[in-house]
Design a protein around this motif. Structure first.
Motif, mmCIF file in Angstrom:
data_model
loop_
_atom_site.group_PDB
_atom_site.id
_atom_site.type_symbol
_atom_site.label_atom_id
_atom_site.label_comp_id
_atom_site.label_asym_id
_atom_site.label_seq_id
_atom_site.Cartn_x
_atom_site.Cartn_y
_atom_site.Cartn_z
ATOM 1 N N HIS A 31 0.818 -1.208 0.000
ATOM 2 C CA HIS A 31 0.000 0.000 0.000
ATOM 3 C C HIS A 31 0.854 1.262 0.000
ATOM 4 O O HIS A 31 0.390 2.345 0.334
ATOM 5 C CB HIS A 31 -0.952 -0.014 1.193
ATOM 6 N N GLY A 32 2.135 1.121 -0.356
ATOM 7 C CA GLY A 32 3.008 2.273 -0.504
ATOM 8 C C GLY A 32 3.635 2.787 0.775
ATOM 9 O O GLY A 32 4.215 3.859 0.792
ATOM 10 N N GLY A 33 3.549 2.018 1.843
ATOM 11 C CA GLY A 33 4.117 2.444 3.121
ATOM 12 C C GLY A 33 5.449 1.786 3.421
ATOM 13 O O GLY A 33 5.996 1.052 2.594
ATOM 14 N N THR A 34 5.953 2.054 4.616
ATOM 15 C CA THR A 34 7.216 1.464 5.063
ATOM 16 C C THR A 34 7.092 0.992 6.507
ATOM 17 O O THR A 34 6.270 1.499 7.271
ATOM 18 C CB THR A 34 8.378 2.476 4.987
ATOM 19 N N VAL A 35 7.928 0.029 6.858
ATOM 20 C CA VAL A 35 8.039 -0.439 8.237
ATOM 21 C C VAL A 35 9.507 -0.342 8.611
ATOM 22 O O VAL A 35 10.375 -0.813 7.874
ATOM 23 C CB VAL A 35 7.570 -1.907 8.396
ATOM 24 N N ALA A 36 9.790 0.280 9.741
ATOM 25 C CA ALA A 36 11.168 0.423 10.195
ATOM 26 C C ALA A 36 11.296 -0.082 11.628
ATOM 27 O O ALA A 36 10.376 0.052 12.432
ATOM 28 C CB ALA A 36 11.597 1.880 10.121
ATOM 29 N N LEU A 37 12.451 -0.644 11.927
ATOM 30 C CA LEU A 37 12.762 -1.151 13.261
ATOM 31 C C LEU A 37 13.801 -0.252 13.902
ATOM 32 O O LEU A 37 14.826 0.058 13.295
ATOM 33 C CB LEU A 37 13.311 -2.581 13.158
ATOM 34 N N GLU A 38 13.523 0.160 15.121
ATOM 35 C CA GLU A 38 14.494 0.881 15.926
ATOM 36 C C GLU A 38 14.724 0.023 17.166
ATOM 37 O O GLU A 38 13.777 -0.298 17.878
ATOM 38 C CB GLU A 38 13.962 2.253 16.327
ATOM 39 N N SER A 39 15.972 -0.373 17.409
ATOM 40 C CA SER A 39 16.239 -1.283 18.515
ATOM 41 C C SER A 39 17.584 -0.989 19.163
ATOM 42 O O SER A 39 18.555 -0.675 18.476
ATOM 43 C CB SER A 39 16.237 -2.729 17.999
ATOM 44 N N ARG A 40 17.597 -1.087 20.488
ATOM 45 C CA ARG A 40 18.842 -1.012 21.252
ATOM 46 C C ARG A 40 18.851 -2.194 22.195
ATOM 47 O O ARG A 40 17.869 -2.419 22.915
ATOM 48 C CB ARG A 40 18.914 0.280 22.063
ATOM 49 N N PRO A 41 19.916 -2.981 22.183
ATOM 50 C CA PRO A 41 19.979 -4.147 23.066
ATOM 51 C C PRO A 41 19.670 -3.773 24.517
ATOM 52 O O PRO A 41 20.173 -2.775 25.036
ATOM 53 C CB PRO A 41 21.422 -4.629 22.911
ATOM 54 N N GLY A 42 18.790 -4.543 25.124
ATOM 55 C CA GLY A 42 18.418 -4.317 26.511
ATOM 56 C C GLY A 42 17.361 -3.252 26.717
ATOM 57 O O GLY A 42 16.935 -3.000 27.840
ATOM 58 N N HIS A 43 16.906 -2.609 25.627
ATOM 59 C CA HIS A 43 15.918 -1.537 25.748
ATOM 60 C C HIS A 43 14.659 -1.793 24.924
ATOM 61 O O HIS A 43 13.836 -0.904 24.777
ATOM 62 C CB HIS A 43 16.529 -0.197 25.313
ATOM 63 N N GLY A 44 14.525 -2.966 24.357
ATOM 64 C CA GLY A 44 13.332 -3.273 23.577
ATOM 65 C C GLY A 44 13.436 -2.777 22.146
ATOM 66 O O GLY A 44 14.491 -2.383 21.679
ATOM 67 N N ALA A 45 12.307 -2.788 21.478
ATOM 68 C CA ALA A 45 12.264 -2.402 20.069
ATOM 69 C C ALA A 45 11.034 -1.555 19.796
ATOM 70 O O ALA A 45 10.010 -1.689 20.450
ATOM 71 C CB ALA A 45 12.239 -3.637 19.180
ATOM 72 N N THR A 46 11.159 -0.698 18.806
ATOM 73 C CA THR A 46 10.043 0.121 18.342
ATOM 74 C C THR A 46 9.913 -0.100 16.843
ATOM 75 O O THR A 46 10.899 -0.038 16.117
ATOM 76 C CB THR A 46 10.306 1.624 18.606
ATOM 77 N N PHE A 47 8.697 -0.387 16.403
ATOM 78 C CA PHE A 47 8.415 -0.536 14.984
ATOM 79 C C PHE A 47 7.612 0.673 14.548
ATOM 80 O O PHE A 47 6.593 1.001 15.147
ATOM 81 C CB PHE A 47 7.630 -1.821 14.707
ATOM 82 N N ARG A 48 8.080 1.339 13.514
ATOM 83 C CA ARG A 48 7.379 2.506 12.986
ATOM 84 C C ARG A 48 6.775 2.143 11.635
ATOM 85 O O ARG A 48 7.489 1.746 10.714
ATOM 86 C CB ARG A 48 8.324 3.683 12.829
ATOM 87 N N ILE A 49 5.473 2.282 11.548
ATOM 88 C CA ILE A 49 4.752 2.004 10.312
ATOM 89 C C ILE A 49 4.291 3.343 9.752
ATOM 90 O O ILE A 49 3.586 4.087 10.411
ATOM 91 C CB ILE A 49 3.554 1.077 10.557
ATOM 92 N N ARG A 50 4.732 3.622 8.541
ATOM 93 C CA ARG A 50 4.355 4.872 7.885
ATOM 94 C C ARG A 50 3.563 4.537 6.635
ATOM 95 O O ARG A 50 3.928 3.648 5.880
ATOM 96 C CB ARG A 50 5.589 5.684 7.517
ATOM 97 N N SER A 51 2.487 5.282 6.451
ATOM 98 C CA SER A 51 1.656 5.063 5.263
ATOM 99 C C SER A 51 1.556 6.346 4.463
ATOM 100 O O SER A 51 1.791 7.439 4.971
ATOM 101 C CB SER A 51 0.260 4.579 5.669
#
Length: 73
Positions: A31-51
Protein backbone atom coordinates in the motif's frame (compact mmCIF):
# COMPACT_ATOMS: atom_id res chain seq x y z
CA UNK A 1 18.96 -10.53 14.50
CA UNK A 2 17.69 -7.10 13.36
CA UNK A 3 18.77 -7.84 9.78
CA UNK A 4 16.61 -10.96 9.66
CA UNK A 5 13.58 -9.80 11.64
CA UNK A 6 11.36 -9.34 8.56
CA UNK A 7 12.41 -12.62 6.85
CA UNK A 8 9.65 -15.21 6.52
CA UNK A 9 9.99 -18.03 9.07
CA UNK A 10 12.62 -16.23 11.17
CA UNK A 11 11.74 -16.53 14.85
CA UNK A 12 13.41 -16.56 18.24
CA UNK A 13 10.45 -18.33 19.87
CA UNK A 14 10.23 -22.08 20.34
CA UNK A 15 6.65 -22.18 19.07
CA UNK A 16 6.64 -19.18 16.73
CA UNK A 17 6.07 -19.37 12.99
CA UNK A 18 8.12 -16.30 12.09
CA UNK A 19 5.47 -15.01 9.72
CA UNK A 20 3.98 -12.06 11.62
CA UNK A 21 6.44 -9.28 10.80
CA UNK A 22 6.98 -10.60 7.29
CA UNK A 23 3.24 -10.37 6.59
CA UNK A 24 3.01 -6.91 8.16
CA UNK A 25 5.85 -5.59 6.03
CA UNK A 26 4.43 -7.09 2.84
CA UNK A 27 0.97 -5.60 3.47
CA UNK A 28 2.31 -2.15 4.37
CA UNK A 29 4.64 -2.00 1.37
CA UNK A 30 1.85 -3.18 -0.96
CA UNK A 31 0.00 0.00 0.00
CA UNK A 32 3.01 2.27 -0.50
CA UNK A 33 4.12 2.44 3.12
CA UNK A 34 7.22 1.46 5.06
CA UNK A 35 8.04 -0.44 8.24
CA UNK A 36 11.17 0.42 10.20
CA UNK A 37 12.76 -1.15 13.26
CA UNK A 38 14.49 0.88 15.93
CA UNK A 39 16.24 -1.28 18.51
CA UNK A 40 18.84 -1.01 21.25
CA UNK A 41 19.98 -4.15 23.07
CA UNK A 42 18.42 -4.32 26.51
CA UNK A 43 15.92 -1.54 25.75
CA UNK A 44 13.33 -3.27 23.58
CA UNK A 45 12.26 -2.40 20.07
CA UNK A 46 10.04 0.12 18.34
CA UNK A 47 8.42 -0.54 14.98
CA UNK A 48 7.38 2.51 12.99
CA UNK A 49 4.75 2.00 10.31
CA UNK A 50 4.36 4.87 7.88
CA UNK A 51 1.66 5.06 5.26
CA UNK A 52 1.01 7.33 2.33
CA UNK A 53 -2.03 9.57 2.18
CA UNK A 54 -4.90 7.85 0.30
CA UNK A 55 -4.40 9.98 -2.83
CA UNK A 56 -0.77 8.80 -3.12
CA UNK A 57 -1.20 5.03 -2.81
CA UNK A 58 -0.14 2.82 -5.73
CA UNK A 59 -2.82 2.36 -8.40
CA UNK A 60 -5.57 0.13 -7.06
CA UNK A 61 -4.14 -0.33 -3.56
CA UNK A 62 -6.61 0.27 -0.79
CA UNK A 63 -9.51 0.89 -3.14
CA UNK A 64 -11.55 -2.22 -2.43
CA UNK A 65 -15.21 -2.15 -1.45
CA UNK A 66 -15.94 -1.60 2.20
CA UNK A 67 -18.57 -3.86 3.67
CA UNK A 68 -20.64 -2.61 6.61
CA UNK A 69 -21.11 -4.82 9.66
CA UNK A 70 -24.62 -5.75 8.49
CA UNK A 71 -23.28 -7.12 5.18
CA UNK A 72 -24.29 -4.17 3.02
CA UNK A 73 -21.81 -2.43 0.75
Amino acid sequence: MARRIFEPFFTTKAEGTGLGLSIVRQAVEAHGGTVALESRPGHGATFRIRSRPPDQTPHGAGRGRRIAGDGTA
